[in-house]
Design a protein around this motif. Structure first.
Motif: not given
Lengths: 291, 534, 322, 395
Positions: C77-78, C98-101, C229-231
């Protein structure tokens, strides 16, 4: 479409390689079956076997295939303290504790390999490891045949051990109902320890064969582990003959996958198969009512 | 009565492998009535509850709730459709408080119920079930009766149409049963039907308008409760079997052990057993074969045995009796080392073996024929036997094998089959044979008659009598009082982890308190001292 | 797993404890929000890493603690989140939140898709299956050149500055913790704990254990995807080996085990410990993995309830607890 | 209440961290590197570590570097990234923000180098790296603080064709290309080789891409064999290179020319394969026989210190560190901008040859064609650098 020679050679090679894969997975399978433990250090036991074979050859000059019993005993002995000092005290603490401990063992081993043997990629260089064998239109590596023969012999021997000896009885009984086995006089811890050592010994032999047929390095364990898991799930957890058939099936199907989709998809085919089997036949695809 | 039944069961069958646990059961529950189901252990009563509650998937047949076929629905959907159940051994959520246990049911059927409404409902339920004072305690902290009450309260929180009560009376003393009966009456209303599966006859008599008797998975008889309980056939099935009824006669004495042996030449048979029975040790050892001194034991926080003293002499056959949950199996497990005593000492032949591992105790010649047989499915019949012949050479093992086959010829016929492919009775023979393969000096038989046909029980007890004759030390744990008493030299009755009664079988059999402990004192009123134990 | 903290005797309603917890979380967010104003980059970096780990560990703990699902597939999932995030940022130019959502949605959908296979049997098979899933995805990414093959994807625009990223991940960690608080302090917690305690009895109470487990799996996966996503946004360049690597899954597992499985504070303490240990050991590059291995073995052996479990047992803190 | 525990533990963790900081003396010049010392690429990492350390040691032995007129020692902090780009990034972050390095040295392979380089770039700390092919490096972004000295893929790719032409080897001109799908594999095998084949008059009968850690090549080999390719060009890392050679032998496939880029370069390749390595060609950017200052000494020093056979990775890492140290010397300051400006001005011959960065921050290393002969790598092309004759065809 490639010609029939290529197709048949590929499939034969896949089947033979599958036999070796089965041996590499055997230890994982019996440990899973008896101890309900996903041995995350299994791949590293294989690597220990490969190094053992390599150094046996270097120091004694004796062919590692002849030295296989020595390698097996060595790796098996190495597993004994791992069981008695690390795993046994965690009995009854749930699957994660033992699994994480074996992961810790895995990273310690990997680190030790780098420190002791450098990170170099190695291979057990023997002539027979690179000689082709040609039968009519079919060409396949001789080492595959040798490895297949050794693997199948060993797997059948383990099958005999599990199905026809007193130890095998104890092992099967401990696997299904450890408590009942204990009250009947079975020393379940000893059985588990010997099973763990047996699994490691098989991994040792498998590792030497892999080291001769392919190449290895300190961090090869991870890939070995994942391949072994695929074989085990295909064959059914703890089922010795199932493991052999699972290995052969995986080898053959991977070869066909490699032939039709490209070699890069071999492992992908294996993993996809693995998940499919998990989804539809969770006890392995040849599991019948061995209840 | 013309209304359609609330719950209608038709031709319900449940098979486990070769075993038929429920065989074509038909049943109708009408709103506003309480129906009882009785029958001996293993008759399929709990399976029936499981089938109706949805925990067990039926092999055949249908279950209709209010005309709707629910037989294929999982347990969760049945609960939502209005079926609430309790478990024979209560299964409250142990780490949750009593109130939270109820919340589970409330929130699962009505996730958005107003908190205040839910709280009011819970308060009412807790008050009704007598749990108001323990609302904040965890399930684990509750004693048995409270756990049973909690289970009922939890089932009621589902606002069920059908309530299934599985052995709610088991393990309770009389005064508690009185409370329980009141509770059951209080939950019945015009739109609800209750099904009670029960051993405690008093509960059935005082609650149920109709009763059904199950035996070997089949409906033996069904009708108004009074008629059923007055029925001789029912008494036979329920209170014991075969020779058991004789023991109820005249002075209530147990027949001598020998009379239970139905073999032509007992002496010859005893000879057959020689390879399986350890010789009485030559040195006249003075220490008893087994001794408990102040043993307490249990599982985790739950203390089941509360300081037991027990001495078993060599060659003695003792019977351990008691209701479900009294601690009989825990006692057996303590002997074989599966459970380590938390206090006291366990001595075998005078040697303190407290804390030994089960396999070490087995090596001393103690065999344990475990409750539930525990046959290894992955081993053949012969392998199941051989595994217990620890340390025996091939020849000796062969001899013992032959001796077991002589004792139970059916095992010889099935020797290559998987151990669990046989019928229950045959598996029990295998379990007994397996215990004997160790050539033990002391054998614990834990509930070997559970769920077996009378004829099979006869055979097993014939075998036990032979063992006794061969001077083997026997500890027999039994629900079937009469059989156990017929065999034993001495009997102990466990209640709440302590010996409530002990003495020679005759005396025990005649003691009215025994009947109380088992059947909840349906007739007897002299319960003072016993209730004080609980 | 005894859930000492969650199930500590409660007086009054569930929501008071929950409100306190939410207040603490909001307070922590409020305080930590201003960390970039005075802390140096190093602390922001560590804070970022801790927050990413915390998000992962909260999800994993929810799964294991509520449904008994021991996953070795967190990296699936990461990786998915990482690829989705960079794909969205590069191709669509989507704003990061938005991308993270969308990452979260993708993670949840993947979890839902594979759950029929993974939930077939309990226990071991789930663990083995999740491990295989991560490997399958990695192989897929390596093979399919549309996803960059072994080369991976490079973020075209520069990612936001570190303080900004820190605040993003802080909010993410806050949301993850808040979600878990909601799951453990509201009526949902009753359902979750019932399933964990006794799945069959819970079903008999009308709970659908499959859906509950699925819910926990989907939620944990969505959190992991956002963390991925944020990583990825911070790294700026991703490839299959780093993002789908077993290392992630093992890190998460060790954090929760080290912290204390099923304990409310376990993930936080575990994440702090793993980040701190990693930093401390990296200065001994020759043997740091072996040392980490030894520490892990010792902790598992002698602190079965993790550091939090150990701390609660200590007389002083134990008293404060009570 | 329970938050107390969390806070006290956090404090303990912070204390642990604080203790591990501040090992460097206040007036040391600190530079950092994150290297793959464990994991699949640990082989490269150990060579690089040696090269970096040697360059720093030499400067320190000579008294250090004058900063604002005062000589200071250089402290090199190395952290292991376990061959994980996430770890490379976090190591680089720590080195920059905690250890206050003035500049960085790179990791190895594009994935790892880029992970660290992006951190450096954003933190505006100069980084000099080798071990990252220039096209792959350039494709990431426009670099401002990161500098790469390594081979240029098109040049490396052209070596086998040029060498075959110059040496006049006779083949049927049927060419098989096998390459992994890593960044340089895709560039060299997927794009440059097919184009060059056309140019040099070869027929590409097969072009197969495989995942970088593939271990089975039987189908690929069988196909090339059946198509009669006499020239095989491979781009793969060492484990795969070894597997390919073994599997070719055991499939009985003997092309006349076998060139394996990347993987065939380290001596472990030849050691693992023994006789099978004979005749294999590989492009090299360095050899102790190179006519550059200190080349022979470097290899000798390595071999006498470690008792291992040297690799070209000791040279690019050694040179990269020297470039950085020279730049710090030239800047006479630990100011990042000044060091960065000094790196840009690098124009000097190092152990790998002349180094001068272009506008893309890349410096091309000259390339030769090496051939394994009895366990030794022999330069067979170009004539100017030649140390032995070509072995043809593949034995």
């Amino acid at each position: 479409m490639p010609d029939i020679g290529i197709i048949s050679s590929t499939i034969v090679a896949g089947v033979l390689l599958g036999g070796i894969l089965a041996l590499t997975a055997l230890g994982l399978s019996i440990v899973l079956g008896v101890m309900r433990l996903v041995n995350l250090a299994h791949g590293d036991f294989l690597v220990v076997g490969a190094y053992a074979g390599l150094f046996f050859l270097q120091f004694t000059g004796i062919d590692p295939l002849i030295g296989l019993p020595v390698v097996a005993v060595f790796v098996g002995m190495l597993a004994l303290p791992v069981y008695s000092f690390l795993l046994a005290p965690l009995a009854g603490r749930g699957a994660e504790a033992q699994m994480m401990t074996m992961f810790a063992v895995s990273i310690i081993l990997e680190n030790a390999f780098v420190l002791a043997f450098s990170a170099d990629t190695r291979s057990i260089a023997r002539d027979y490891a690179t000689v082709p064998l040609t039968l009519g239109p079919i060409t396949f590596p001789l080492i595959y045949l040798i490895g297949f023969a050794i693997s199948v012999t060993l797997i059948l021997a383990v099958h005999w051990l599990v199905s026809a000896t007193a130890f095998g009885r104890d092992l099967r009984a401990s696997a299904v109902d450890a408590q009942a086995a204990a009250t009947l006089g079975v020393d379940v811890k000893r059985v588990q320890m010997l099973t763990f050592a047996l699994g490691a010994a098989c991994a040792g032999v498998g590792g030497t064969l892999m080291g001769a047929a392919f190449q290895f390095g300190p961090s090869s364990g991870g890939a070995y582990l994942l391949n072994s898991l695929a074989v085990v799930v295909l064959g059914g957890l703890g089922n010795v003959i199932g493991t052999l058939i699972g290995g052969i099936a995986l080898g053959a199907l991977q070869s066909i996958g490699g032939l039709t989709l490209g070699d890069g998809y071999r492992d992908l085919v294996g993993m996809a198969l693995f998940l499919l089997v998990l989804a539809f036949r969770p006890d392995g695809f040849l599991a019948k009512g061995r209840t | 009565m013309d209304r359609p039944p609330l719950l209608e069961v038709k031709g319900l069958v449940k098979r486990y492998g070769g075993l038929v646990a429920n065989d074509r059961i038909d049943m109708q529950l009408r709103a506003g009535t309480i129906t009882g189901v009785i029958g001996p252990n293993g008759a399929g009563k709990s399976t029936l509850i499981g089938l109706i509650g949805g925990a067990v998937v039926p092999s055949e047949g249908s279950i209709r709730l209010d005309g709707r076929d629910v037989s294929r629905l999982p347990a969760s959907e049945r609960a939502r459709a209005g079926v609430g159940r309790t478990y024979q051994i209560p299964r409250p959520f142990l780490d949750m408080s009593v109130e939270e246990n109820l919340e589970v049911a409330q929130y699962s059927i009505a996730p958005f119920i107003r908190a205040t409404v839910a709280r009011e409902e819970r308060r009412a339920l807790l008050a009704r079930t007598g749990l108001a004072d323990v609302a904040t305690l965890t399930g684990r902290a509750l004693p048995l009766l409270r756990r049973k009450r909690l289970e009922i309260a939890r089932a009621l929180a589902l606002k069920p149409r059908v309530v299934l009560l599985d052995e709610v009376g088991a393990g309770l003393v009389d005064s508690e049963i009185t409370e329980l009966i009141e509770l059951i009456h209080s939950i019945l209303d015009a739109r609800t039907a209750i099904l009670i599966v029960e051993h405690v006859i008093r509960v059935v008599r005082e609650c149920c308008s109709r009763t059904m008797v199950l035996n070997f998975g089949k409906t033996l008889i069904e009708g108004p409760t009074a008629d059923i309980l007055g029925n001789d056939q029912v008494a036979a099935v329920y209170l014991g079997t075969g020779g058991a009824r004789e023991s109820q006669t005249a002075d209530g004495t147990a027949p001598a052990a020998d009379s239970a042996i139905h073999v032509s030449a007992p002496e010859a048979e005893a000879q057959v057993l020689a390879p399986l029975t350890a010789p009485a040790s030559a040195e006249a050892a003075t220490a008893p074969a087994l001794q408990f001194s102040g043993i307490s034991a249990g599982y985790g926080q739950a203390r089941v045995l509360q300081g037991i003293d027990l001495t078993v002499e060599r060659g003695q056959a003792i019977a351990i009796l008691g209701a479900n949950g009294a601690g009989k199996t825990t006692l057996a497990r303590t002997i074989s080392g599966v459970i380590t005593p938390t206090a006291g000492a366990l001595l075998i032949d005078g040697q303190d073996v407290s804390g030994w591992q089960p396999h070490q105790i087995a090596a001393l010649g103690i065999a344990h024929c475990m409750e539930g047989r525990r046959i290894f499915p992955t081993l053949s019949v012969q392998e199941n036997l051989l595994i217990a012949a620890r340390g025996a050479d091939a020849l000796t093992a062969r001899e013992r094998l032959e001796a077991v086959y002589d004792l139970f010829p059916i095992l010889a016929e099935r020797k290559t089959q998987g151990g669990t492919s046989m019928s229950g009775g045959q598996q029990q023979m295998l379990a007994i044979g397996r215990a004997l393969m160790a050539r033990p000096r002391l054998v614990i038989f834990d509930e070997i008659s559970l769920g077996l046909a009378p004829i099979v029980m006869d055979k097993l007890y014939d075998a036990l009598a032979l063992l006794k004759k061969a001077r083997m030390t026997l500890i027999v744990i039994e629900q079937d009082v009469d059989r156990a008493l017929a065999l034993a030299d001495h009997a102990y009755v466990l209640e709440h982890g302590m010996f409530a009664l002990s003495g020679p079988p005759r005396q025990i059999a005649a003691d009215p308190r025994l009947r109380h402990i088992y059947i909840g004192g349906a007739e007897d009123a002299s319960m003072g001292e016993l209730t004080s134990i609980g | 797993m005894s859930d000492a903290i969650v199930s500590s005797p409660r007086v009054g309603s569930a929501s008071t404890g929950g409100l306190v917890e939410v207040a603490v979380l909001v307070g922590a967010l409020g305080v930590l929000w201003f960390v970039p104003d005075f802390a140096g980059d190093y602390w922001l970096q560590l804070g970022f890493r801790t927050c990413v780990y915390l998000v992962l560990a909260q999800g994993w703990n929810l799964m294991a603690g509520s449904a008994g699902l021991v996953s070795l597939g967190t990296s699936s999932f990461i990786g998915l989140g990482a690829y989705a995030a960079l794909g969205l940022l590069n191709r669509v130019g989507a704003p990061l939140p938005l991308a993270l959502l969308i990452c979260a949605t993708a993670g949840g959908v993947l979890a839902a898709l594979v759950s029929p296979a993974l939930f077939r049997l309990r226990g071991l098979y789930f663990t083995v299956g999740t491990l295989a899933l991560a490997e399958l995805l990695r192989l897929l990414m390596v093979n399919v050149s549309a996803f960059g093959g072994a080369t991976g994807i490079i973020l075209q625009e520069d990612p936001p500055a570190l303080p900004v990223l820190f605040r993003y991940v802080l909010v993410l960690a806050f949301l993850a913790s808040l979600t878990i608080t909601l799951c453990t302090r509201t009526r949902v917690s009753v359902i979750l704990r019932a399933v964990r305690d006794d799945e069959d009895a819970a079903a008999q109470m009308g709970i659908r254990p499959y859906r509950v487990k699925l819910g926990a799996f989907v939620l944990a996966s969505a959190l992991a995807a956002m963390a991925g996503g944020i990583q990825a946004a911070k790294l700026g360049a991703i490839e299959p080996y780093g993002m789908f690597g077993l290392q992630w899954s093992i890190d998460v597992l060790s954090m929760v085990i080290i912290g204390g499985v099923g304990l409310r504070l376990g993930p936080l303490v575990g994440a702090l410990f793993v980040v701190a240990l990693g930093e401390a050991l990296a200065d001994y590059p020759e043997a740091h993995t072996a040392i980490a291995g030894v520490i892990l073995i010792v902790l598992i052996r002698f602190a079965p309830q993790g550091i939090v479990g150990l701390a609660v047992k200590l007389p002083l803190i134990g008293r404060v607890q009570a | 209440m329970k938050h107390h525990i969390g806070k006290s533990l956090a404090a303990a963790a912070a204390a642990t961290l604080a203790l591990s900081i501040g090992v460097a003396f206040a007036d040391d010049i600190v530079i950092g590197a994150s290297l793959p010392l464990s994991g699949p690429l640990a082989g490269f990492g150990s060579f690089q570590q040696w090269g970096y350390k040697r360059a720093v040691d030499q400067v320190n032995r000579a008294g250090g570097i004058a900063i604002n007129g005062a000589k200071q020692q250089v402290k090199l902090i190395i952290r292991d990234d376990k061959t994980d780009p996430n770890a490379t990034a976090s190591n680089t972050e720590t080195l920059i923000s905690r250890d206050r390095v003035v500049a960085m040295l790179g990791s190895c392979t594009p994935a790892l180098v880029h992970a660290g380089a992006l951190v450096s770039e954003r933190a505006k700390k100069p980084m000099v790296t080798g071990c990252d092919p220039l096209e792959a490096f350039k494709s990431v972004r426009k670099w401002n603080y990161v500098w790469d000295l390594f081979f240029h893929e098109p040049e490396l790719a052209a070596v086998p064709f040029k060498a075959m032409a110059d040496l006049g080897v006779k083949t049927n001109k049927k060419l098989a290309i096998w390459h992994d799908n890593g960044p340089d594999g895709q560039v060299i095998g997927g794009k440059i080789w097919p184009a060059l084949a056309k140019e040099f008059g070869y027929e590409v009968v097969q072009n197969s891409e495989f995942p970088i850690d593939n271990s089975q090549f039987t189908s690929v080999i069988a196909e090339a064999k059946s198509r009669g390719a006499e020239v095989v060009l491979v781009d793969a890392i060492t484990p795969q290179a070894i597997a390919i050679r073994k599997q070719m032998a055991s499939a009985g496939y003997m092309p006349k020319v076998l060139n394996i880029e990347k993987g065939a370069e380290p001596v472990q390749f030849a050691e693992a394969l023994g006789k099978l390595s004979d005749g294999i060609l590989v492009g090299g950017y360095w050899d102790p026989a190179f006519p550059y200052p200190g080349a022979a000494d470097l290899a000798k020093a390595f071999e006498s210190e470690t008792k291992l056979t040297s690799s070209q990775h000791i040279a690019d890492s050694y040179a990269a560190a020297q470039v950085l140290l020279d730049a710090i010397t030239a800047a006479g300051s630990t100011d990042s901008e000044k060091i960065n400006a000094a790196i840009a001005k690098t124009d000097k011959s190092y152990v790998v040859g002349p180094v001068k960065f272009d506008e893309n921050h890349t410096a091309k290393l000259p390339i030769v064609s090496l051939q394994w002969q009895s366990g030794k790598a022999v330069i067979i092309w170009p004539k100017s650098a030649k140390t032995g004759d070509v072995l043809f065809p593949l034995p």
